[in-house]
Design a protein around this motif. Sequence first.
Motif, PDB file in Angstrom:
ATOM      1  N   PRO A 659      11.336  -5.729  16.240  1.00  0.00           N
ATOM      2  CA  PRO A 659      11.402  -6.579  15.045  1.00  0.00           C
ATOM      3  C   PRO A 659      10.890  -5.806  13.844  1.00  0.00           C
ATOM      4  O   PRO A 659      10.155  -4.826  13.998  1.00  0.00           O
ATOM      5  N   LEU A 660      11.289  -6.254  12.632  1.00  0.00           N
ATOM      6  CA  LEU A 660      10.794  -5.540  11.455  1.00  0.00           C
ATOM      7  C   LEU A 660       9.281  -5.671  11.333  1.00  0.00           C
ATOM      8  O   LEU A 660       8.633  -4.878  10.664  1.00  0.00           O
ATOM      9  N   ASN A 661       8.736  -6.662  12.015  1.00  0.00           N
ATOM     10  CA  ASN A 661       7.282  -6.819  11.985  1.00  0.00           C
ATOM     11  C   ASN A 661       6.531  -5.724  12.741  1.00  0.00           C
ATOM     12  O   ASN A 661       5.319  -5.703  12.720  1.00  0.00           O
ATOM     13  N   SER A 662       7.271  -4.832  13.377  1.00  0.00           N
ATOM     14  CA  SER A 662       6.618  -3.660  13.962  1.00  0.00           C
ATOM     15  C   SER A 662       5.840  -2.903  12.895  1.00  0.00           C
ATOM     16  O   SER A 662       4.946  -2.130  13.212  1.00  0.00           O
ATOM     17  N   LEU A 663       6.214  -3.114  11.638  1.00  0.00           N
ATOM     18  CA  LEU A 663       5.572  -2.369  10.545  1.00  0.00           C
ATOM     19  C   LEU A 663       4.441  -3.149   9.879  1.00  0.00           C
ATOM     20  O   LEU A 663       3.857  -2.688   8.913  1.00  0.00           O
ATOM     21  N   MET A 664       4.151  -4.354  10.409  1.00  0.00           N
ATOM     22  CA  MET A 664       3.200  -5.219   9.721  1.00  0.00           C
ATOM     23  C   MET A 664       1.808  -5.165  10.337  1.00  0.00           C
ATOM     24  O   MET A 664       1.662  -5.209  11.557  1.00  0.00           O
ATOM     25  N   GLY A 665       0.811  -5.148   9.470  1.00  0.00           N
ATOM     26  CA  GLY A 665      -0.560  -5.434   9.887  1.00  0.00           C
ATOM     27  C   GLY A 665      -0.789  -6.905   9.577  1.00  0.00           C
ATOM     28  O   GLY A 665       0.162  -7.685   9.529  1.00  0.00           O
ATOM     29  N   THR A 666      -2.040  -7.281   9.356  1.00  0.00           N
ATOM     30  CA  THR A 666      -2.272  -8.674   8.969  1.00  0.00           C
ATOM     31  C   THR A 666      -3.241  -8.744   7.800  1.00  0.00           C
ATOM     32  O   THR A 666      -4.315  -9.346   7.908  1.00  0.00           O
ATOM     33  N   PRO A 667      -2.879  -8.143   6.663  1.00  0.00           N
ATOM     34  CA  PRO A 667      -3.741  -8.364   5.502  1.00  0.00           C
ATOM     35  C   PRO A 667      -3.697  -9.850   5.147  1.00  0.00           C
ATOM     36  O   PRO A 667      -2.644 -10.485   5.286  1.00  0.00           O
TER      37      PRO A 667
END
Lengths: 694, 226
Positions: A659-667
């Motif tokens: 998923p594109l969320n592979s690139l997401m952290g959680t700020p």
Amino acid sequence: MYQTHRNICPRNCYDTCSILSTTRNGILISVEGDPLHEYTKGKLCAKALEDVKKVYSQKRIRYPMKQRGRFSGYWERISWDEALNLIAGTILRLREEYGNALPLALNKYSGNFGVLHNAMEGLFSGLGSTTRAIGSPCWSAGVDAQTYDFGTFFCSDPGDMGKSQLIWLWGVNPAWTAVHQMPLLLNAMDRGVKVVCFDTYFSATAARSSHFIQVRPGTDGLLALGFSKVIVEENLLDPDLASYSLGHEEFIQYLRRDIDLNHCAEITGVPVKTIRELAVDYAKTHPACIWAGFGLQRYTNGGQNLRAIDALGALAGHIGEPGGGVQYGQFKTWQFAGQLQGLHPKQTPESKGLLKSVPQDKENREDRLLSINNFAEQALQCSDPPVKMLWISGRNPLSQDGNLHLWKALIQKLDYIVISDLFHSMSSQAADLFLPVTTHYEHWDLHASYWHYWVGVNEPTIAPVGESRSDLQIAWAVSHKLNQLAPGSCAFPTGGEEKETLLKEVGPDMLEILGLETPEEILNGPVRARFPATAWENRRFKTPSGRFEFGSARAEASGLPAFPVYRPPLSPSEEFPLRLLTPHHATTINSQVYSSETEKEDFIFHLSPEVAERYALQTGERVLVWNKFGKLEGIVQIENRLPREAVILYQEPVKSNLPLNSLMGTPNTDMGNLSLGAPGFALNETFINLRKLN
Amino acid sequence: MVQTKGEVFLMRECAEQRTLEKYQAKINLLLALSRFFDQGGEQLPKTLEPLNKAAAVLVQSEGPKELESAVKILEEYLNSSPEVYQALTYEFNRLFVGPAAPKAPPYESVYRSAEGLVMQEQTLAVRKMYLREGLHSQEQGHEPDDFIGTELEFMAYLLSRALSSQQEQNLSAAQYYLELHREFCSKHMEQWVEAFAQAIGRSTDYPLFTALSKILVAGTQSSFCK
């Protein structure tokens, strides 16, 4: 032969459309917008028009299934009875082992916003104190910002915008995400009303507006403060300001002292001359409306951004003006009784129904509340007792949440994972048990919108596909099984009628706002809440002071600036110099995909010519995009009027295992705790690097 | 009275006991196939043996020779270990059930409707044919009427009615059911069974399911009755 039913689109979307569905011999054959509904006006978006295909997709799950080994793909079809035994057995075992129900966690959000879906919360409340995901991945900072400023979260009827002489669309893209507002905007332009679109990129709405103002990501608050500064300098302040606001003098001092238009122009990317012209136009045109979208508050300074925009609206005297205001969304039509979800009577939430919108009353309930945006991280930290069983409902966290590595770690530590959904998803690959749920064409439900004022009933149109069940039926069945195995083990009802349950949610508060005598009257068709079309029209606010609060003691008490001051967003680093923006696409709602035909072969990274030149890239070339969270490959597409410091990746369906969320952290966003119990997800604060592949 | 082709055919063919047995064998095969799909992957230990038996009998009673090897493959699986049966269950669900998009959805309309959906005009057309016989799918409204298991059962039903009518010397009834069977085959089963079998064949590495797809195609041809 042919029959027509009323449905309501339950998706997490502004429009909450009223649908007429037609069946022939019990088979759903078509859906159309209700022509008599004031907002839907007989039209549906491309997504809802795919509903028949969705209901009858060959991919739809029809039976309960259990998986041998998470992510193994080895699935066995089981009966509901076996599924319920597995669930109830696990619940009873864990509760026995730990002496309480805290090892049981529910993570649910907006897959279906129907009120009867709150049965899942009700079921968990019936088990004792459990672990819950609270907050919202979507709009928390903005909800809080408006709550600090106005006292509660409310917007005008969307039709009120039709009275505007000037409309500013600020970080909102209705051409893709709220199509029913578009006719109103286009009609306004036909009448000579100027529609100005502010966004970080040239959106589909920008293309249809009178003017497009490109704002650098995360600087919307500063731009609003720049406008306010001009209004002060030009002496265009609302002369009545003192009568209904609090702290305007101090705010004006701040603007005079700390806001410099040259600096503002440099940071926001909007030239000083444009700032001046726009500000004067906005202050002199009455009524003038701002519609602020959700994207601008998905930053670490997101709440401040919206507070600055609210303050701009107030300074110019547009708050409470018919056809004016700063519109963002509202909870006020969500006055459901809350019986189903097991709200404690002492609770007086802003809304009873909008999922995850209500922080629980800690005095009366001892649920363990984990932020939905940091759920995996916080669940991993729970040790006394640990989280052991997770039920995911109406969500796809492995596709939507950040910090996926923490989710994977959590999955490894859990004893049991139940997912109820329509389709197999990234998340259900991790499930031990999959429960098939009904679509809104197969169950009763009750819906309000967070944009317009209509509340209505969704009727079942067809029999449930396969063995699918509604969340309410599932919750009843689980409680029934629990009580069968261990009498008294679950306080949630063990059965009932969906329609009756629905009517009970239309309590005295709802009857009053809808102007109905009896709950049954809502079965006749959607009803508009009897609120005045203009929010805050009498300029009496719900803040502690009863005024519009430029300065908010509540904000200050929460460790936030009392005033809407400029706080910069996060900056890119040398290692990850580009911001990644992931706006919604016309074809999807988050991970909910509506047409398989739109599925892309590859991720498409949209770059401005400046970014492309910096990396020596051409359209069509393959790139690797990465940061410390993950990496994705995709194709470059160069377009004009994209940000010079960002890459845009729309939330489109892509044939990829990642998923594109592979690139997401959680700020986290700066706000969200006040109204929603947890800060929001600052997902526009994602930074990446990229390089050409071969 | 002029005899129709069907009557002539049935009288001539059914004159011999051998032919009647062959019809019974075909009915048994259709029912065994129906149960194989209907009962699901979890019941393979129970449904595989009758299927193998029915297919073997048919092959012996002048069934198509190319089925011999397929029947042999089925036979080899009969005494599988529980682990192998478990693996077959998972494969069955991967091919026909889910939760990931099934590789070979077992519904006619998926192969014949423009959008590849369930519950389409083919589903209603099949429903109508069942209704002509006073039948409806037990799961009507929940399960598509054109589920492979239901269509197979309907074919078996039509043939068994033809057979019993024949045995009761009710030749016009026998002919009616044979005609209906032929119509159902040509309008429905034969319109998609090949595509369905191909979807199975190209999606699985398990010889059992490839063999099954061959038996399914051969066992559902209306020409097979001649």
